[in-house]
Each structure stands twice: as C-alpha cells, then as structure tokens.
Scaffold this motif. Structure first.
Motif, PDB file in Angstrom:
ATOM      1  N   ALA A   1       0.827  -1.385  -0.102  1.00  0.00           N
ATOM      2  CA  ALA A   1       0.078  -0.056   0.182  1.00  0.00           C
ATOM      3  C   ALA A   1       0.798   1.205   0.108  1.00  0.00           C
ATOM      4  O   ALA A   1       0.707   2.274  -0.739  1.00  0.00           O
ATOM      5  CB  ALA A   1      -0.961   0.024   1.205  1.00  0.00           C
ATOM      6  N   LYS A   2       1.944   1.149   0.883  1.00  0.00           N
ATOM      7  CA  LYS A   2       2.630   2.371   0.869  1.00  0.00           C
ATOM      8  C   LYS A   2       3.402   2.912  -0.488  1.00  0.00           C
ATOM      9  O   LYS A   2       3.384   3.951  -0.554  1.00  0.00           O
ATOM     10  CB  LYS A   2       3.751   2.141   2.073  1.00  0.00           C
ATOM     11  CG  LYS A   2       4.729   3.157   2.354  1.00  0.00           C
ATOM     12  CD  LYS A   2       5.820   3.044   3.365  1.00  0.00           C
ATOM     13  CE  LYS A   2       6.672   4.388   3.765  1.00  0.00           C
ATOM     14  NZ  LYS A   2       7.496   4.779   2.631  1.00  0.00           N
TER      15      LYS A   2
ATOM     16  N   LEU B   1      -5.555   5.981   3.429  1.00  0.00           N
ATOM     17  CA  LEU B   1      -5.303   4.399   3.712  1.00  0.00           C
ATOM     18  C   LEU B   1      -6.189   3.774   4.672  1.00  0.00           C
ATOM     19  O   LEU B   1      -6.186   4.078   5.646  1.00  0.00           O
ATOM     20  CB  LEU B   1      -3.760   4.019   4.039  1.00  0.00           C
ATOM     21  CG  LEU B   1      -3.327   2.769   4.336  1.00  0.00           C
ATOM     22  CD1 LEU B   1      -3.529   1.713   2.943  1.00  0.00           C
ATOM     23  CD2 LEU B   1      -1.878   2.748   4.850  1.00  0.00           C
TER      24      LEU B   1
ATOM     25  N   SER C   1      -0.101  10.450   4.454  1.00  0.00           N
ATOM     26  CA  SER C   1      -1.180   9.645   4.178  1.00  0.00           C
ATOM     27  C   SER C   1      -2.003   9.751   5.338  1.00  0.00           C
ATOM     28  O   SER C   1      -1.537   9.968   6.455  1.00  0.00           O
ATOM     29  CB  SER C   1      -0.822   8.335   3.838  1.00  0.00           C
ATOM     30  OG  SER C   1      -0.234   7.651   2.845  1.00  0.00           O
TER      31      SER C   1
ATOM     32  N   VAL D   1      -4.837   7.868   7.637  1.00  0.00           N
ATOM     33  CA  VAL D   1      -5.189   6.420   7.923  1.00  0.00           C
ATOM     34  C   VAL D   1      -6.305   6.037   8.708  1.00  0.00           C
ATOM     35  O   VAL D   1      -6.620   6.806   9.583  1.00  0.00           O
ATOM     36  CB  VAL D   1      -3.977   5.888   8.462  1.00  0.00           C
ATOM     37  CG1 VAL D   1      -3.988   4.337   8.591  1.00  0.00           C
ATOM     38  CG2 VAL D   1      -2.421   6.034   7.834  1.00  0.00           C
TER      39      VAL D   1
END
Length: 224
Positions: A150-151, A158, A187, A189
C-alpha cells in the motif's frame, strides 16, 4: 489542518435494513483515525464504501476540495485511496513482486519500481523475505507486506481493516510501529479495530459507529 475527504448524508442499506446513516464524515490530510464499534455495527462496510468496493448513497462528496463520488469510476479517489483487508490476499509469486504489483499496474518504469519496492521492504522490515513465497509467511509478515504494498502507491487515504487482529505480541507491535510513519509520510489512515494500543496511539482521532450514527472524538496528544 486541511480537509482531505468530506461526505454528507452517507447512508448504507441492505434491503429494508439501514446499517448506518451518517450526517457528516470528514477526514483531514495526514491524520490518523481509529474506527470502533460493536461487531456488526458496519465498520468494515464503511471502509469498503470509502474504497469504492460497495455502493452507498451520499448527498455530497468532496475530495481534496473538489466534488467527487464514491463510485469506483471516480478516478480522483480510486487512485488516491488504498484498502488493506484484514486477511491480505497474496499472489503466489515472491514478496517483491507482491509489493510491486500496484506500481506495475500503473505502468511505472522498471527501475523506479525496483527502487520503490526496495525502500518499502526496508521500511516494513521484510527485505530478507524478498524471494519468499507467500505460503511460507506468518500472519504478521503478510500484514507488513500488505502495508508495504500500500505504501509504495503513496495513498492519500489508507483504509486498514483490523490490521492487528490474530497477530501475536511481537508481530502486532511491529505492525503498530509502522502506522505513525505512514501519517508522517502524508497519508491519512483510518483503522477499523478493537486494538487498545492502536486506539491509544498519540494524536489518533476516534470515530465510533453506534446504532447507525458516527461519533467523532479527538484524543489528546501524549508527550513523548
């Protein structure tokens, strides 16, 4: 703090049954949230709706200050939102190829993919597993690889569904330790979870689904 995502009047029904009806959901850029609630409250469903994997009704959606939609055809969100399942699906190839998959799908040059994958493996502490087959990996290793996968896509948002469930103490701590650096990297999260250590992470805001409504509470940042 700038707003990343804003949704007004978000409603999800299964036939005649209304799972949730949320007046307003707003997510800031580079911020962390835990989504809590009883089993069956709709936490996983809400994440899947935000990821464009399930349909729901929304009166208005704004993403990075522009009108958007929760449809899987909304390009602006689909390229910026990444969902990680509670039990990540792994391709039966190598760890490195699993992490590279999304970049390859975007048509990125091979040299750039190799660099980003290497950085992601080091970040997740799985570089020694680069040639391993997924069937040989532990649950904690799979979760860290899923986070690395994902990163590398540099998501704006995310979505993590129970990222530490069924992990033993050491594996759980390794996964938890990766979350703050994702936020520092830019991001936002959202983690659906019951894990008290995730809920207690410094600066994390709490979203609670209760009886179809969403309650939001910001926690105090603890001193280092």
């Amino acid at each position: 703090m700038s707003e990343l995502l804003s949704i007004e009047r978000l409603c999800k029904r299964f036939g005649e049954r209304e799972l949730f009806n949320i007046d307003r959901l707003f997510i800031h850029q580079a911020a962390a949230y835990v989504l809590t609630g009883l089993n069956g409250a709709g936490k996983s469903t809400l994440l899947r709706v935000l990821a464009g994997l399930e349909q729901a009704d929304a009166q208005r959606v704004s993403f990075l200050g522009k009108d958007a939609s929760l449809s899987p055809y909304c390009r602006a969100m689909r390229e910026a939102v990444v969902y990680v399942h509670q039990h990540p699906v792994m391709f039966s190839t190598s760890v490195a190829h699993n992490i590279a998959y999304g970049l390859e799908a975007r048509g990125m040059p091979k040299a750039e993919i190799a660099r980003l994958v290497e950085e992601a493996m080091q970040w997740a502490g799985v570089e020694h597993l680069r040639d391993s087959k997924p069937l040989t990996l532990s649950g904690g290793e799979k979760q860290r690889i899923a986070l690395a996968r994902a990163k590398v896509l540099s998501p704006k948002l995310l979505l993590l569904d129970e990222p530490t469930s069924n992990l033993d103490g050491a594996a759980r701590e390794q996964v938890i330790s990766l979350i703050p650096s994702l936020v520092r990297g830019g991001s936002s999260v959202i983690m659906a979870c019951h894990d008290r250590d995730l809920i207690a992470l410094p600066g994390v805001q709490r979203l609670k689904l209760r009886e179809g409504r969403l309650q939001m509470r910001q926690q105090r940042v603890r001193a280092a």
